[in-house]
Scaffold this active site. Sequence first.
Site, short mmCIF file in Angstrom:
data_model
loop_
_atom_site.label_atom_id
_atom_site.label_comp_id
_atom_site.label_asym_id
_atom_site.label_seq_id
_atom_site.Cartn_x
_atom_site.Cartn_y
_atom_site.Cartn_z
N SER A 107 65.10 15.97 -10.81
CA SER A 107 66.24 16.83 -11.15
C SER A 107 66.62 17.68 -9.95
O SER A 107 67.80 17.86 -9.65
CB SER A 107 65.90 17.75 -12.33
OG SER A 107 65.55 17.00 -13.45
N ARG A 138 55.27 9.72 -11.16
CA ARG A 138 55.97 9.18 -9.98
C ARG A 138 54.98 9.00 -8.84
O ARG A 138 53.93 8.41 -9.00
CB ARG A 138 57.11 10.12 -9.57
CG ARG A 138 58.28 10.10 -10.49
CD ARG A 138 59.20 11.26 -10.24
NE ARG A 138 58.53 12.52 -10.56
CZ ARG A 138 59.09 13.71 -10.55
NH1 ARG A 138 60.34 13.83 -10.22
NH2 ARG A 138 58.41 14.78 -10.88
N LYS A 177 60.62 29.16 -14.19
CA LYS A 177 61.64 28.43 -13.43
C LYS A 177 63.01 28.99 -13.77
O LYS A 177 63.26 29.36 -14.91
CB LYS A 177 61.64 26.95 -13.81
CG LYS A 177 60.43 26.19 -13.30
CD LYS A 177 60.59 24.72 -13.58
CE LYS A 177 59.35 23.94 -13.14
NZ LYS A 177 59.44 22.53 -13.52
N HIS A 210 63.89 10.20 -16.26
CA HIS A 210 63.47 10.76 -17.56
C HIS A 210 63.86 9.82 -18.70
O HIS A 210 63.07 9.56 -19.60
CB HIS A 210 64.18 12.09 -17.83
CG HIS A 210 63.81 13.22 -16.93
ND1 HIS A 210 64.74 14.00 -16.29
CD2 HIS A 210 62.60 13.73 -16.58
CE1 HIS A 210 64.12 14.94 -15.60
NE2 HIS A 210 62.83 14.79 -15.74
P1 ADP Z 1 58.38 19.46 -15.68
O1 ADP Z 1 58.99 20.66 -15.09
O2 ADP Z 1 57.63 19.71 -16.95
O3 ADP Z 1 57.63 18.56 -14.73
P2 ADP Z 1 60.55 17.61 -15.53
O4 ADP Z 1 61.82 17.69 -16.27
O5 ADP Z 1 60.59 17.73 -14.06
O6 ADP Z 1 59.63 18.66 -16.21
O7 ADP Z 1 59.82 16.27 -15.90
C1 ADP Z 1 59.52 15.92 -17.23
C2 ADP Z 1 58.67 14.67 -17.23
O8 ADP Z 1 59.40 13.59 -16.68
C3 ADP Z 1 57.41 14.77 -16.38
O9 ADP Z 1 56.39 14.04 -17.00
C4 ADP Z 1 57.81 14.15 -15.08
O10 ADP Z 1 56.69 13.64 -14.38
C5 ADP Z 1 58.70 13.04 -15.59
N1 ADP Z 1 59.66 12.62 -14.58
C6 ADP Z 1 60.49 13.36 -13.86
N2 ADP Z 1 61.24 12.60 -13.02
C7 ADP Z 1 60.85 11.32 -13.26
C8 ADP Z 1 61.20 10.05 -12.70
N3 ADP Z 1 62.11 9.94 -11.72
N4 ADP Z 1 60.58 8.95 -13.18
C9 ADP Z 1 59.66 9.08 -14.14
N5 ADP Z 1 59.26 10.21 -14.70
C10 ADP Z 1 59.85 11.33 -14.27
#
Ligand code: ADP
Length: 161
Positions: free
Chosen positions: A129, A91, A42, A18
Amino acid sequence: MEKIAVVPGSFDPLTNGHLDIIKRAAEVFDIVYVAVLNNSSKKPLFTVDERIALIKEITKDIPNVRIDCSSGLLVDYAQSKNASAIVRGLRAISDFEYEMQITSMNRFLDKNIETFFIMTKNEHSFLSSSIVKEVAQYGGKIKGLVPEIVEKALYEKFNTK
Ligand code: ADP
């Protein structure tokens, strides 16, 4: 005119994946709002306030990044900040279909807000996460996958260190 973007997500908690997306977005846009989504479907580990506090501390040296939360429609939030862009990280292939769906819905809701994707770095391709929480729950090693204060907060939450 200032180019304003929103980087939305659950960030439960923020990982280095992130953080990389936020930093890269901050190099392209004048102002970046990191919107912690209060997503009712969630069950989060960290409260919105805890997630905001962590992200604020971690991004405190990036002057054009602002941390906020949003619980309604993302396009409404973006409009309220005069943002013309939504930035998401991408990803593996598994992200693609979900992101396509959300992007086309957001475009349907407001065609003036463009969604941009930033491709993750190789080392973050399989980082999420959820997987970090899974490992931290058992006291496993997560150093290098999340910022240090997130590592500490995770072990504290699970009482595993
Ligand atoms: P959501 O539940 O909205 O997907 P996340 O917190 O899981 O929220 O992810 C927020 C953003 O960060 C999304 O665009 C997700 O694709 C991106 N993201 C999550 N993990 C990674 C990672 N390891 N590398 C790049 N982008 C990521």
